[in-house]
Design a protein around this motif. Structure first.
Motif, mmCIF file in Angstrom:
data_model
loop_
_atom_site.group_PDB
_atom_site.id
_atom_site.type_symbol
_atom_site.label_atom_id
_atom_site.label_comp_id
_atom_site.label_asym_id
_atom_site.label_seq_id
_atom_site.Cartn_x
_atom_site.Cartn_y
_atom_site.Cartn_z
ATOM 1 N N PRO A 44 19.699 9.383 10.047
ATOM 2 C CA PRO A 44 19.540 9.319 11.499
ATOM 3 C C PRO A 44 20.582 10.211 12.162
ATOM 4 C CG PRO A 44 20.592 7.329 10.667
ATOM 5 C CD PRO A 44 20.182 8.142 9.478
ATOM 6 N N THR A 45 20.265 10.653 13.352
ATOM 7 C CA THR A 45 21.196 11.439 14.148
ATOM 8 C C THR A 45 21.272 10.828 15.536
ATOM 9 O OG1 THR A 45 19.446 12.950 14.853
ATOM 10 C CG2 THR A 45 20.715 13.594 12.901
ATOM 11 N N GLU A 46 22.304 11.196 16.264
ATOM 12 C CA GLU A 46 22.434 10.716 17.635
ATOM 13 C C GLU A 46 21.185 11.108 18.413
ATOM 14 O OE1 GLU A 46 25.322 11.529 21.403
ATOM 15 O OE2 GLU A 46 26.255 11.406 19.418
ATOM 16 N N GLY A 47 20.611 10.148 19.125
ATOM 17 C CA GLY A 47 19.396 10.387 19.893
ATOM 18 C C GLY A 47 18.119 10.038 19.167
ATOM 19 N N THR A 48 18.200 9.699 17.878
ATOM 20 C CA THR A 48 17.023 9.316 17.111
ATOM 21 C C THR A 48 16.446 8.014 17.668
ATOM 22 O OG1 THR A 48 17.886 10.320 15.085
ATOM 23 C CG2 THR A 48 16.179 8.646 14.819
ATOM 24 N N LEU A 49 15.141 7.993 17.903
ATOM 25 C CA LEU A 49 14.452 6.784 18.332
ATOM 26 C C LEU A 49 13.840 6.086 17.124
ATOM 27 C CD1 LEU A 49 12.485 8.107 21.447
ATOM 28 C CD2 LEU A 49 14.552 6.705 21.461
ATOM 29 N N GLY A 50 13.696 4.777 17.210
ATOM 30 C CA GLY A 50 13.034 4.004 16.168
ATOM 31 C C GLY A 50 12.355 2.792 16.763
ATOM 32 N N ILE A 51 11.213 2.443 16.209
ATOM 33 C CA ILE A 51 10.504 1.222 16.592
ATOM 34 C C ILE A 51 10.825 0.186 15.532
ATOM 35 C CG2 ILE A 51 8.260 0.134 16.915
ATOM 36 C CD1 ILE A 51 7.238 2.922 17.845
ATOM 37 N N VAL A 52 11.467 -0.901 15.937
ATOM 38 C CA VAL A 52 11.875 -1.938 14.996
ATOM 39 C C VAL A 52 10.805 -3.026 14.983
ATOM 40 C CG1 VAL A 52 13.693 -3.525 14.282
ATOM 41 C CG2 VAL A 52 14.291 -1.426 15.507
ATOM 42 N N THR A 53 10.360 -3.360 13.782
ATOM 43 C CA THR A 53 9.323 -4.381 13.624
ATOM 44 C C THR A 53 9.932 -5.691 13.142
ATOM 45 O OG1 THR A 53 8.838 -3.754 11.340
ATOM 46 C CG2 THR A 53 7.590 -2.625 13.058
ATOM 47 N N ASP A 54 9.171 -6.762 13.353
ATOM 48 C CA ASP A 54 9.611 -8.056 12.844
ATOM 49 C C ASP A 54 9.127 -8.224 11.402
ATOM 50 O OD1 ASP A 54 6.881 -8.833 12.965
ATOM 51 O OD2 ASP A 54 7.162 -9.995 14.798
ATOM 52 N N GLY A 55 9.310 -9.409 10.846
ATOM 53 C CA GLY A 55 8.964 -9.654 9.451
ATOM 54 C C GLY A 55 7.482 -9.579 9.144
ATOM 55 N N ARG A 56 6.639 -9.643 10.169
ATOM 56 C CA ARG A 56 5.186 -9.511 9.979
ATOM 57 C C ARG A 56 4.722 -8.076 10.181
ATOM 58 N NH1 ARG A 56 2.688 -11.477 14.055
ATOM 59 N NH2 ARG A 56 4.540 -11.634 15.321
ATOM 60 N N GLY A 57 5.672 -7.191 10.568
ATOM 61 C CA GLY A 57 5.322 -5.801 10.812
ATOM 62 C C GLY A 57 4.924 -5.517 12.252
ATOM 63 N N ALA A 58 5.091 -6.503 13.146
ATOM 64 C CA ALA A 58 4.750 -6.308 14.553
ATOM 65 C C ALA A 58 5.897 -5.603 15.268
ATOM 66 C CB ALA A 58 4.465 -7.662 15.217
ATOM 67 N N PRO A 59 5.602 -4.572 16.056
ATOM 68 C CA PRO A 59 6.658 -3.849 16.772
ATOM 69 C C PRO A 59 7.267 -4.732 17.854
ATOM 70 C CG PRO A 59 4.493 -3.117 17.508
ATOM 71 C CD PRO A 59 4.264 -4.055 16.366
ATOM 72 N N ARG A 60 8.596 -4.718 17.937
ATOM 73 C CA ARG A 60 9.277 -5.585 18.900
ATOM 74 C C ARG A 60 10.316 -4.878 19.733
ATOM 75 N NH1 ARG A 60 10.296 -10.680 17.657
ATOM 76 N NH2 ARG A 60 11.107 -10.734 19.765
ATOM 77 N N ALA A 61 10.909 -3.780 19.239
ATOM 78 C CA ALA A 61 11.985 -3.125 19.995
ATOM 79 C C ALA A 61 11.964 -1.622 19.754
ATOM 80 C CB ALA A 61 13.343 -3.691 19.594
ATOM 81 N N LEU A 62 12.272 -0.891 20.811
ATOM 82 C CA LEU A 62 12.504 0.540 20.714
ATOM 83 C C LEU A 62 14.004 0.728 20.843
ATOM 84 C CD1 LEU A 62 11.422 3.477 20.626
ATOM 85 C CD2 LEU A 62 11.354 3.392 23.136
ATOM 86 N N VAL A 63 14.603 1.360 19.837
ATOM 87 C CA VAL A 63 16.053 1.569 19.832
ATOM 88 C C VAL A 63 16.352 3.061 19.753
ATOM 89 C CG1 VAL A 63 16.554 -0.674 18.764
ATOM 90 C CG2 VAL A 63 16.257 1.343 17.310
ATOM 91 N N VAL A 64 17.547 3.414 20.212
ATOM 92 C CA VAL A 64 18.032 4.781 20.095
ATOM 93 C C VAL A 64 19.371 4.730 19.362
ATOM 94 C CG1 VAL A 64 19.175 4.780 22.361
ATOM 95 C CG2 VAL A 64 18.504 6.957 21.298
ATOM 96 N N THR A 65 19.571 5.675 18.485
ATOM 97 C CA THR A 65 20.840 5.791 17.770
ATOM 98 C C THR A 65 21.841 6.494 18.674
ATOM 99 O OG1 THR A 65 19.714 5.876 15.645
ATOM 100 C CG2 THR A 65 21.954 6.775 15.726
ATOM 101 N N SER A 66 22.990 5.856 18.872
ATOM 102 C CA SER A 66 23.992 6.442 19.753
ATOM 103 C C SER A 66 25.174 7.056 18.995
ATOM 104 C CB SER A 66 24.506 5.403 20.753
ATOM 105 O OG SER A 66 25.026 4.284 20.082
ATOM 106 N N ARG A 67 25.313 6.698 17.725
ATOM 107 C CA ARG A 67 26.387 7.286 16.906
ATOM 108 C C ARG A 67 26.059 7.062 15.437
ATOM 109 N NH1 ARG A 67 32.820 5.623 16.700
ATOM 110 N NH2 ARG A 67 32.040 3.884 15.513
#
Length: 167
Positions: free
Chosen positions: A76-99
């Motif tokens: 990952p690099t600074e500014g990388t986005l990711g969609i974090v899923t729960d244990g069932r694979g359902a998308p729950r959060a959009l995160v950005v890498t800050s460092r």
């Protein structure tokens, strides 16, 4: 449209990722859906760690550099986005890498351990849990080593949805 694509469309609108204030056209942020992934190695770990991220307790994570190498994945690099899923694979959060930084396991500091938000948030707890995790769930064949390189990633939640949110 699959669940992850639908989540991505909602997250883009909420976070205003697709807007630009010029004549330059559509923002590159709107063109490529970020990868979807889950924390941990089990559905239970995914749910537990995701809950800590959504409530703001967990603002960092760590991974074995050797796993990235074994899987042929880019770091990952600074500014990388990711969609974090729960244990069932359902998308729950959009995160950005800050460092992002890579350090030997035995040089991870107390600040990072606290930011991971797990257990009593101490460095001793972090080392115990992560040594066990890196030993048990490695996707590489090098095993655990006290000086193994660990990728430390700071995250910020841009958008999240509760598990029972209407879709």
């Amino acid at each position: 449209m699959d669940d992850i694509e639908a989540f991505w469309q909602r997250a883009q609108r909420h976070a205003e990722l697709a807007t630009v204030n010029s004549y330059m056209g559509e923002s590159p942020m709107a063109l490529l859906r970020p990868p979807a992934w889950a924390f941990g190695a089990t559905p239970e770990q995914a749910d537990e760690l995701l809950a800590l991220v959504i409530d703001g307790t967990k603002t960092s994570t760590s991974s074995a550099l050797w796993d990235y190498e074994a899987e042929g994945e880019d770091l990952p690099t600074e500014g990388t986005l990711g969609i974090v899923t729960d244990g069932r694979g359902a998308p729950r959060a959009l995160v950005v890498t800050s460092r992002v930084r890579t350090v030997p396991f035995d040089q991870v500091d107390e600040e990072h351990a606290r930011a991971e938000g797990e257990g009593d948030r101490s460095l001793d707890h972090w080392r115990q849990v992560h040594e066990a995790f890196f030993t048990e769930h490695a996707s590489h064949d090098r095993g655990f080593a006290p000086d193994m390189p660990v990728v430390l990633e700071d995250l910020r939640v841009i958008y999240s949805e509760p598990a029972d949110a209407p879709r």
